[in-house]
Design a protein around this motif. Structure first.
Motif, mmCIF file in Angstrom:
data_model
loop_
_atom_site.group_PDB
_atom_site.id
_atom_site.type_symbol
_atom_site.label_atom_id
_atom_site.label_comp_id
_atom_site.label_asym_id
_atom_site.label_seq_id
_atom_site.Cartn_x
_atom_site.Cartn_y
_atom_site.Cartn_z
ATOM 1 N N GLN A 2 0.845 -1.197 0.000
ATOM 2 C CA GLN A 2 0.000 0.000 0.000
ATOM 3 C C GLN A 2 0.875 1.239 0.000
ATOM 4 N N ASP A 4 1.492 5.204 0.782
ATOM 5 C CA ASP A 4 1.049 6.093 1.851
ATOM 6 C C ASP A 4 0.308 7.272 1.209
ATOM 7 N N HIS A 7 -6.331 10.050 0.931
ATOM 8 C CA HIS A 7 -7.489 10.155 0.052
ATOM 9 C C HIS A 7 -8.427 11.227 0.577
ATOM 10 N N THR A 131 -3.840 3.047 -5.739
ATOM 11 C CA THR A 131 -2.791 3.408 -4.785
ATOM 12 C C THR A 131 -2.194 2.203 -4.065
ATOM 13 N N GLY A 132 -2.533 1.013 -4.481
ATOM 14 C CA GLY A 132 -1.939 -0.134 -3.814
ATOM 15 C C GLY A 132 -2.503 -1.430 -4.347
ATOM 16 N N LYS A 133 -1.819 -2.532 -4.025
ATOM 17 C CA LYS A 133 -2.295 -3.822 -4.485
ATOM 18 C C LYS A 133 -1.979 -4.854 -3.416
ATOM 19 N N GLU A 134 -2.988 -5.669 -3.091
ATOM 20 C CA GLU A 134 -2.821 -6.710 -2.078
ATOM 21 C C GLU A 134 -3.261 -7.995 -2.739
ATOM 22 N N TYR A 138 -6.899 -4.455 -5.845
ATOM 23 C CA TYR A 138 -6.294 -3.128 -5.919
ATOM 24 C C TYR A 138 -7.004 -2.177 -4.957
ATOM 25 N N THR A 139 -6.232 -1.314 -4.327
ATOM 26 C CA THR A 139 -6.823 -0.259 -3.510
ATOM 27 C C THR A 139 -7.024 0.950 -4.398
ATOM 28 N N SER A 141 -8.505 4.942 -4.885
ATOM 29 C CA SER A 141 -8.974 6.190 -4.303
ATOM 30 C C SER A 141 -9.882 6.848 -5.329
ATOM 31 N N LYS A 148 -11.399 5.133 0.844
ATOM 32 C CA LYS A 148 -10.793 4.338 -0.225
ATOM 33 C C LYS A 148 -11.620 3.075 -0.438
ATOM 34 N N THR A 150 -11.979 -0.841 -2.946
ATOM 35 C CA THR A 150 -11.142 -1.863 -3.588
ATOM 36 C C THR A 150 -11.794 -2.363 -4.862
#
Lengths: 335, 132
Positions: A2, A4, A7, A131-134, A138-139, A141, A148, A150
């Motif tokens: 993720q 930083d 949002h 803004t991120g990937k798990e 994807y995360t 915004s 936020k 997903t």
């Protein structure tokens, strides 16, 4: 992984993404300032582009324009992409995220799972920021959502390659280099306002700017005769939706621009701009009144609702108001 | 628009995370951000649009039952798709899709073609061949 990324929701999707992206790189700038510097106020009524079989009315420049304009005024380097290969577009996105770069992108709202069902038309000019990937998720915004949210890999791929009017084709953008950035100067604001005056006043085609509002008014007068009351009401509903809906709001844009003029008045040390901001607020209120009356016409709530002719008169009044504002702005900002 | 005039007419947005961020002036004439859950005028426009889509769907339904049009025509309209958009998602040509909107052509479709259409519309094959 993720980033930083802070949002903050915003009134218009593209401003929000740009303002959030800038904050990530340490440039704090309000949404209104982004909108103003991006010369984001516009009007276009284009019968040759169709959405759901009806003419497109737009209150914004092409998606991506605000981003490019703001960042070129700030002298920040950007990179924009467009893809043919869907899998490649996702690979490029992943590798950018791994390098710690948040990526803004254009998506269609039809398949966006967190949108209310009623809003899910084939509208393809919505901006979000990844803004991120798990794992596979994807995360995202999204400036019109409070927090936020997903999207899964497949969901994101579908919305990035949505089909219909103005397909996004995986378009995405990110900030490449902030090393030579400069602050917001008086000159940048002056040029941005002039550019906006230019697009509202001087495009020599009747469909754009204040002329476009008159063009729409002229066509509106003929709607009922040309296509019957049902179809005319549908067209009117489409205008209201374009005027008021999330991320495209026409009246809302007038208010954001008025907020920008207020900020500009302070930065440029020019109280006249603040007066014009109040005028712009009036123009926004006139758009709202138009939508309000149009909705009553659609619902046939009153015994005697306004006719299309009367609504068109309101549009003419709006176009005169806005023309006066922009002429004055141009006078102030021209050297 | 003044801060206290920002409409808060919920119903559509309330159940989702989506909100309208409005700009409105406070008592000093300064702009403030106000979060809104919707406005009646907008809801009227949305409702009217969906109502007319559903009405047209009902008419198509009748034509499907009379054996003229196919369930595909009904689902296309219900999902506010057009032959162009579906052709993009499914890879079939626009012409083929328009053809399959008629029952007599639709009935000749193979299982594989049906499942490709259904997945492009994001519904099941059973749904695609019926009127749900």
């Amino acid at each position: 992984m993720q980033l930083d990324f802070i949002h903050k929701p915003s009134g218009h999707c593209e401003n929000g993404v740009v303002s959030n992206l800038l904050r990530y790189y340490g440039v704090e700038m309000s949404e209104a300032m982004v909108f103003g510097l991006g010369s984001g106020l516009f009007f276009a009524h284009m019968p040759f582009i169709r959405l759901h079989g009806m003419a497109v009315t737009s209150f914004r420049p092409l998606p991506g324009d605000i981003f490019s304009r703001v960042l070129s005024l700030l002298n920040i380097k950007i990179k924009r992409y467009k893809f043919r290969d869907r899998d490649r577009s996702m690979r490029v996105l992943d590798s950018l995220l791994e390098r710690g770069i948040p990526v803004g992108m254009l998506v269609g709202v039809y398949h966006l799972p967190y949108f209310p069902r009623e809003y899910r038309f084939h509208f393809n000019a919505h901006n979000i920021c990844v803004t991120g990937k798990e794992g596979d998720v994807y995360t995202v915004s999204d400036p019109v959502v409070v927090d936020k949210c997903t999207l899964t890999y497949d969901e994101l791929k579908v919305v990035r390659f949505a089909s219909g009017t103005y397909p996004p084709k995986g378009r995405m953008y990110h900030i490449a280099d902030v090393s030579s950035k400069r602050g917001v100067t008086k000159d940048a604001i002056r040029r941005a306002i002039l550019k906006n005056c230019n697009s509202m006043l001087n495009i020599p085609i009747p469909m754009f700017g204040v002329k476009g509002i008159r063009f729409l008014a002229g066509r509106m007068r003929k709607w009922e005769r040309r296509m019957g009351s049902k179809r005319a009401a549908l067209n009117l509903a489409q205008i209201i939706r374009m005027n008021e809906e999330i991320g495209t709001g026409g009246a809302g844009f007038r208010f954001i621009y008025a907020a920008f003029l207020q900020e500009a008045a302070v930065l440029m040390n020019n109280p006249r701009l603040r007066e014009l901001s109040a005028q712009m607020t009036t123009a926004g209120d006139m758009w709202r009144e138009f939508s309000y009356n149009a909705a009553r016409l659609i619902k046939k709530r009153d015994v005697e609702p306004l006719t299309y002719d009367q609504l068109a008169d309101k549009l003419i009044a709006i176009s005169q108001k806005e023309e006066a504002i922009f002429r004055e702005l141009a006078n102030i900002c021209r050297l | 628009m003044k801060v206290n005039e920002v409409p808060q007419d919920g119903r559509i947005l309330e159940s989702s995370g989506v909100r309208d961020l409005c700009y409105a002036t406070d008592e000093n004439g300064d702009y403030k951000q106000v979060i809104s859950v919707g406005w009646d005028a907008k809801i009227v426009a949305l409702d009217f649009t969906w109502e007319s889509i559903y009405q047209e769907c009902e008419e198509i339904k009748k034509e499907v039952l009379s054996g003229d049009k196919s369930p595909l025509a009904y689902h296309l309209h219900r999902l506010v798709m057009t032959p162009e958009i579906l052709s993009d998602y499914s890879g079939f040509s626009k012409r083929e899709i328009k053809r399959w909107c008629r029952a007599k052509h639709f009935n000749k479709l193979s299982g594989e073609q049906l499942s490709r259409l259904a997945s492009a519309l994001r519904i099941s094959v059973e749904q695609l061949t019926s009127l749900d």
